[in-house]
Design a protein around this motif. Structure first.
Motif, PDB file in Angstrom:
ATOM      1  N   GLN A   1      10.465  12.222  58.548  1.00 47.82           N
ATOM      2  CA  GLN A   1       9.830  13.259  58.557  1.00 47.82           C
ATOM      3  C   GLN A   1      10.287  14.461  58.478  1.00 47.82           C
ATOM      4  O   GLN A   1      11.150  14.975  58.751  1.00 47.82           O
ATOM      5  CB  GLN A   1       8.950  13.351  59.199  1.00 47.82           C
ATOM      6  N   ASN A   2      10.328  15.641  57.908  1.00 43.99           N
ATOM      7  CA  ASN A   2      10.152  17.131  57.845  1.00 43.99           C
ATOM      8  C   ASN A   2       8.905  17.784  57.807  1.00 43.99           C
ATOM      9  O   ASN A   2       8.932  18.280  57.108  1.00 43.99           O
ATOM     10  CB  ASN A   2      10.702  16.767  56.272  1.00 43.99           C
TER      11      ASN A   2
ATOM     12  N   LEU B   1       1.860  22.276  58.696  1.00 40.94           N
ATOM     13  CA  LEU B   1       2.343  21.267  57.684  1.00 40.94           C
ATOM     14  C   LEU B   1       2.938  20.237  58.364  1.00 40.94           C
ATOM     15  O   LEU B   1       4.418  20.310  58.057  1.00 40.94           O
ATOM     16  CB  LEU B   1       3.098  22.182  57.069  1.00 40.94           C
ATOM     17  N   SER B   2       2.103  18.794  57.825  1.00 40.43           N
ATOM     18  CA  SER B   2       2.640  17.814  57.956  1.00 40.43           C
ATOM     19  C   SER B   2       3.054  16.912  56.749  1.00 40.43           C
ATOM     20  O   SER B   2       2.146  16.661  55.921  1.00 40.43           O
ATOM     21  CB  SER B   2       1.321  16.785  59.088  1.00 40.43           C
ATOM     22  N   CYS B   3       3.938  15.927  57.261  1.00 37.50           N
ATOM     23  CA  CYS B   3       4.089  14.654  56.664  1.00 37.50           C
ATOM     24  C   CYS B   3       2.710  13.864  56.385  1.00 37.50           C
ATOM     25  O   CYS B   3       2.109  14.276  57.572  1.00 37.50           O
ATOM     26  CB  CYS B   3       5.202  14.427  56.621  1.00 37.50           C
ATOM     27  N   SER B   4       2.999  13.151  55.227  1.00 38.34           N
ATOM     28  CA  SER B   4       1.444  11.950  55.016  1.00 38.34           C
ATOM     29  C   SER B   4       2.077  10.250  55.857  1.00 38.34           C
ATOM     30  O   SER B   4       3.018  10.015  54.995  1.00 38.34           O
ATOM     31  CB  SER B   4       0.610  12.615  54.391  1.00 38.34           C
ATOM     32  N   ASP B   5       1.266   9.212  55.818  1.00 41.52           N
ATOM     33  CA  ASP B   5       1.563   7.880  56.204  1.00 41.52           C
ATOM     34  C   ASP B   5       1.188   7.329  54.322  1.00 41.52           C
ATOM     35  O   ASP B   5       1.325   6.054  54.417  1.00 41.52           O
ATOM     36  CB  ASP B   5       1.235   7.330  57.221  1.00 41.52           C
ATOM     37  N   ASP B   6       0.139   8.296  53.714  1.00 37.43           N
ATOM     38  CA  ASP B   6      -0.465   7.470  52.800  1.00 37.43           C
ATOM     39  C   ASP B   6       0.527   7.973  51.602  1.00 37.43           C
ATOM     40  O   ASP B   6       1.173   8.718  51.130  1.00 37.43           O
ATOM     41  CB  ASP B   6      -2.263   8.615  52.488  1.00 37.43           C
ATOM     42  N   PRO B   7       1.086   6.427  50.468  1.00 39.94           N
ATOM     43  CA  PRO B   7       2.180   6.600  49.631  1.00 39.94           C
ATOM     44  C   PRO B   7       1.111   7.250  48.647  1.00 39.94           C
ATOM     45  O   PRO B   7       2.068   7.209  47.744  1.00 39.94           O
ATOM     46  CB  PRO B   7       2.391   5.076  49.801  1.00 39.94           C
TER      47      PRO B   7
ATOM     48  N   SER C   1      -0.144  10.689  48.779  1.00 39.06           N
ATOM     49  CA  SER C   1       0.082  11.524  48.826  1.00 39.06           C
ATOM     50  C   SER C   1       1.527  11.972  48.689  1.00 39.06           C
ATOM     51  O   SER C   1       2.345  11.324  48.790  1.00 39.06           O
ATOM     52  CB  SER C   1      -0.266  11.821  50.240  1.00 39.06           C
ATOM     53  N   GLU C   2       0.833  13.400  47.811  1.00 42.79           N
ATOM     54  CA  GLU C   2       2.069  14.526  47.335  1.00 42.79           C
ATOM     55  C   GLU C   2       3.113  14.479  49.025  1.00 42.79           C
ATOM     56  O   GLU C   2       4.469  14.831  49.243  1.00 42.79           O
ATOM     57  CB  GLU C   2       2.066  15.590  47.036  1.00 42.79           C
ATOM     58  N   LEU C   3       2.655  14.288  50.009  1.00 44.35           N
ATOM     59  CA  LEU C   3       3.274  14.415  51.067  1.00 44.35           C
ATOM     60  C   LEU C   3       3.614  12.820  52.282  1.00 44.35           C
ATOM     61  O   LEU C   3       3.869  13.501  53.442  1.00 44.35           O
ATOM     62  CB  LEU C   3       2.422  15.126  51.992  1.00 44.35           C
ATOM     63  N   HIS C   4       3.951  12.387  51.407  1.00 45.64           N
ATOM     64  CA  HIS C   4       3.994  10.807  52.197  1.00 45.64           C
ATOM     65  C   HIS C   4       5.447  10.856  52.215  1.00 45.64           C
ATOM     66  O   HIS C   4       5.909  11.449  51.560  1.00 45.64           O
ATOM     67  CB  HIS C   4       4.157   9.934  51.068  1.00 45.64           C
ATOM     68  N   ALA C   5       5.599  10.718  53.375  1.00 48.98           N
ATOM     69  CA  ALA C   5       7.255  10.835  54.426  1.00 48.98           C
ATOM     70  C   ALA C   5       7.718   9.239  53.934  1.00 48.98           C
ATOM     71  O   ALA C   5       7.409   8.135  53.786  1.00 48.98           O
ATOM     72  CB  ALA C   5       6.998  10.602  55.678  1.00 48.98           C
ATOM     73  N   PRO C   6       9.530   9.228  53.814  1.00 49.58           N
ATOM     74  CA  PRO C   6       9.932  10.986  53.748  1.00 49.58           C
ATOM     75  C   PRO C   6      10.468  11.319  52.894  1.00 49.58           C
ATOM     76  O   PRO C   6      10.486  11.460  51.824  1.00 49.58           O
ATOM     77  CB  PRO C   6      11.850   9.932  54.168  1.00 49.58           C
TER      78      PRO C   6
END
Length: 184
Positions: free
Chosen positions: A1-2, A24-30, A32-37
């Motif tokens: 995560q970043n 601003l958090s990363c997301s576990d949702d595949p 989402s644009e914020l899906h980690a890593p």
């Protein structure tokens, strides 16, 4: 995560920093644009007096966090918040000017008249060519959330990164570093 985190320090004592939290958090949702890593890099925040919002721009590399030239491998990311250290709401990503120019290193500049600019290392290379990397200055919309079609290529800044702009005594000064990479 970043995730992006926020720290603060008193103006008169830059050695005493306090943790403010994740902004601003990363997301576990595949989906989402914020899906980690993934990667948020080089975040810059400016305040917009007209909207009363803090606007964050960054270099964005989507899941799985690998730089490249495809969609999601070198974009500009945008998020907003009502407070500088609050929970930022992700707006999305963009490639200023056109889709062929990948976003690399970047910064923001806010002029005295309230106009804001996104300055970035625009890379139109491919893995098999030297390509064309140069700094560009792109004017932002009045709300600072997207780019206008007004931009300037800084020809003197070919293969440069880490731009920083200051205005002093009627002149704008840009300080940059050479494009050297980190893998040496």
């Amino acid at each position: 995560q970043n995730d992006y985190v926020c720290w603060s320090a008193p103006v008169d004592d830059l050695s005493d920093w306090r943790y403010e939290g994740v902004i601003l958090s990363c997301s576990d949702d595949p989906e989402s644009e914020l899906h980690a890593p993934m990667r948020f890099e080089r975040p810059k925040i400016i305040y917009n007096e007209k909207t009363g919002q803090y606007v964050l721009w960054c270099h964005y590399v989507g899941y799985p966090g690998v730089h490249g030239f495809g969609k999601g491998q070198g974009e500009a990311g945008v998020a907003v918040c009502d407070t500088v250290n609050g929970n930022y709401r992700w707006i999305g990503t963009t490639r200023p000017i056109d889709e062929s120019g990948v976003v690399r290193d970047c910064t923001l500049y806010k002029d005295d008249d309230g106009s804001a600019y996104f300055i970035y290392d625009r890379d139109v290379s491919t893995y098999h060519s030297e390509g064309n990397r140069c700094l560009y200055i792109v004017k932002l919309t009045d709300d600072y959330l997207s780019c206008t079609d007004e931009y300037k290529r800084v020809d003197a800044a070919f293969r440069r990164e880490a731009p920083a702009i200051v205005r002093y005594d009627g002149y704008y000064y840009m300080i940059t570093s050479g494009l050297t990479g980190w893998n040496y």
